[in-house]
Design an enzyme around this catalytic site. Sequence first.
Site, PDB file in Angstrom:
ATOM      1  N   ASP A 174      41.321  36.283  83.609  1.00 45.66           N
ATOM      2  CA  ASP A 174      41.735  34.896  83.796  1.00 45.66           C
ATOM      3  C   ASP A 174      40.951  34.011  82.844  1.00 45.66           C
ATOM      4  OD1 ASP A 174      39.178  33.987  85.200  1.00 45.66           O
ATOM      5  OD2 ASP A 174      39.828  35.565  86.570  1.00 45.66           O
TER       6      ASP A 174
ATOM      7  N   GLU B 123      43.351  64.958  63.485  1.00 42.96           N
ATOM      8  CA  GLU B 123      43.217  63.778  64.362  1.00 42.96           C
ATOM      9  C   GLU B 123      42.110  62.849  63.857  1.00 42.96           C
ATOM     10  OE1 GLU B 123      44.627  65.518  68.720  1.00 42.96           O
ATOM     11  OE2 GLU B 123      42.613  65.970  67.978  1.00 42.96           O
TER      12      GLU B 123
END
Length: 730
Positions: free
Chosen positions: A534, A614
């Site tokens: 928030d 990777e």
Amino acid sequence: MIVLDRENRIFTLHTLNTTYQMKADQYNVLLHTYYGSRIDGCDLSVLIQCNDRSFTPNPNEAGSNRNYSLDVMPQEYSTCGVGDFRLPSVELELKNGSHTVDLRYKGFRLEKGKCPSEGLPGFYGSEDEVETLVIVLKDAAAQVETELYYSIFENYDLITRAVRVVNQGTDEIRLYQCASLCLDFLRDDMDLLTFNARHLMERCPDRGPLRPGILSVGSVRGISSHQHNPFVILCDHDADEDKGMCYGAMLLYSGNFEAAVECSQFENSRLVMGIHPYHFCWTLEPGQAFTAPEAAMVCSPDGFGQMSRQYHRAVREHLLRDPYHGRQKPVLVNNWEATYFDFNADRLIDIAREAAALGIGLFVMDDGWFGSRNDDNSGLGDWQVNLEKLPGGLEDLALHIKDLGMKFGIWMEPEMVNEDSHLYRAHPDWVLHVPGRAPSRGRGQLVLDFSRKDVRDYIYEQMKAILSGADISYLKWDMNRSLTDVWSAGLSARRQGEVYHRYVLGVYDLLERLRHDYPHILIEGCCGGGGRFDGGMLYYTPQIWCSDDTDAIDRLRIQYGTSFCYPACTVGAHVSAVPNEQNGRVTPLNTRGITAMSGAFGYEMDLGRCTMEEKNEIRRQVKNYKIHYDLLHYGDYYRLSSPYQDSVYTAWEQVSPDQREALVNVVFGCAGTAPLFCTLRLKGLDPALQYQVDGTDSFYSGKALMNAGYPLPSVQGDYPALQIYLRAAG
Ligand code: DGJ
């Protein structure tokens, strides 16, 4: 710009594209007369029509005028008990037991800049950037004054609001509700969008029309919550990304809140947003004041996209206080999903070494490094290093990490304690608990009473010893349960209704002290992922771990919903291993990279287990992220499709403010047997410019890309993704 019509007592607030207007009428009632597209030089109270309506009382001073009723008029800050039966903004109790509040216009003042509200988060701005109007309302019988604050961030179409209630009488007052925002509309033909769901699936948009009665979302969990976000939108029924009137309302608060919309009998509507009235009661002694948390409104006449971009700019430039302001943040690696509690110094250094070789600049040691913390049943509260795991202590580990050319960060959960801890054994009374009642556990832990200064001071000393004892440049502040048994030994029985709010103020207090004493430390907020995502937390923690769900495909949904209000740079997002820890899904590494890169980027996996292929891919991603850092963090964000509606792909785009660069991101769904040929229409480009695609010989005009679209290549397999870089030629 604030325009005052002193004679007619009209207050008009202009932003770049919008106008907000209030008027004090003949009875000193402060009416809300307009909010919408910019209109200059009008008294918009002409829009308000008064008729004699039965069962809508008339204020005493209206005499025989039955046309005038508070129940019909759009109010700027609604009262209760005097004839407006819709949602109240304020409710209080006087010594004589009365709950009636009747606020009337008393005066106003103008202030340059933003008025600081001590102890609460808020947008900030200099005197040149912001102007503030304060309107004073008074209830003469109750001897209560209410100050309504409006600060204008003109270029962002942002208006912040705050409310301060002052007891001017000689007796105490008990405040049961004090909303941060009340917004009345002379219409109810709108949709309400809220952002909901649960842990591991936060901020999923939900949209529906208003209907007679009250629609509301909120939290009574003591945190803003995974379930509902303190951000809502009201909009035209046909509003979409590019068109339609939208009103965003964001509450800068991290505790209990409520956002409620009521449609009234006369097809008007009212949004009220603020601290949730559940178990809220604040006692004001004579002369004392209460300040409600700040709310921030953005009105966009041009759809959600523009509203989001205005919020993003305002949050980045006037809310975040980021130690990396103007500099690139390092890409981080976090050991949580790689090791959970099972690690020692060597294991961590191995992960960090692999990470450093791939260009990653920050190593974060997550939960499990302190006290007896070998699982999540013990140790919280004992902020001393576990020397069995880290024999050289934090200082030594930090030095090893530094030798690798990396910064070092740690995890803490300051608000919590396990019963199996030295702290709890020494101070069982420091947890939130109701006398005579054994408190509920959440994740096997109890909540420290952060409404108490002595408890906060103790925890702060522990934190200081850790943060000052080693070279630490990052702190992940976690919080892993909802509040229950909310009662504080530090307050009298009459003041127990203050505990929820005082708890939040306590969290803010400690965060502010940390920011003050360790300004170089980047604090990342976390609440089991996104349970406290928030505007309040963002003021202290400029990035927040967005969700504990690291699956790239779920993240498309979570990040999509989050993007309606919060900018990408605040969204903690990591690439993790597959099969994904939360849902077992396997997605390509490229897809995980592209998804996480549209956030505060990092990795959360055992890099030592990666294949050479990777590792090369990760090295490429990290390099790419650094190259496009400004676009990813500060670019204008365009949602090109919704992961909720489009099963073929989800796409989004970042465009540089000068429109000369753009990054287009596309993630496809599961493989289909008959490949589809899709064109993707882009947004936000300069129609007159030619854009070069990924440095190739391929050029498209902005006009073509936005109107005809870009041909997406056909793809194979499940969840492939692509990222296209566009650069203006010349
Ligand atoms: C919850 C957080 O969201 C995770 O990322 C991790 O830090 C754990 N807590 C550690 O307990």
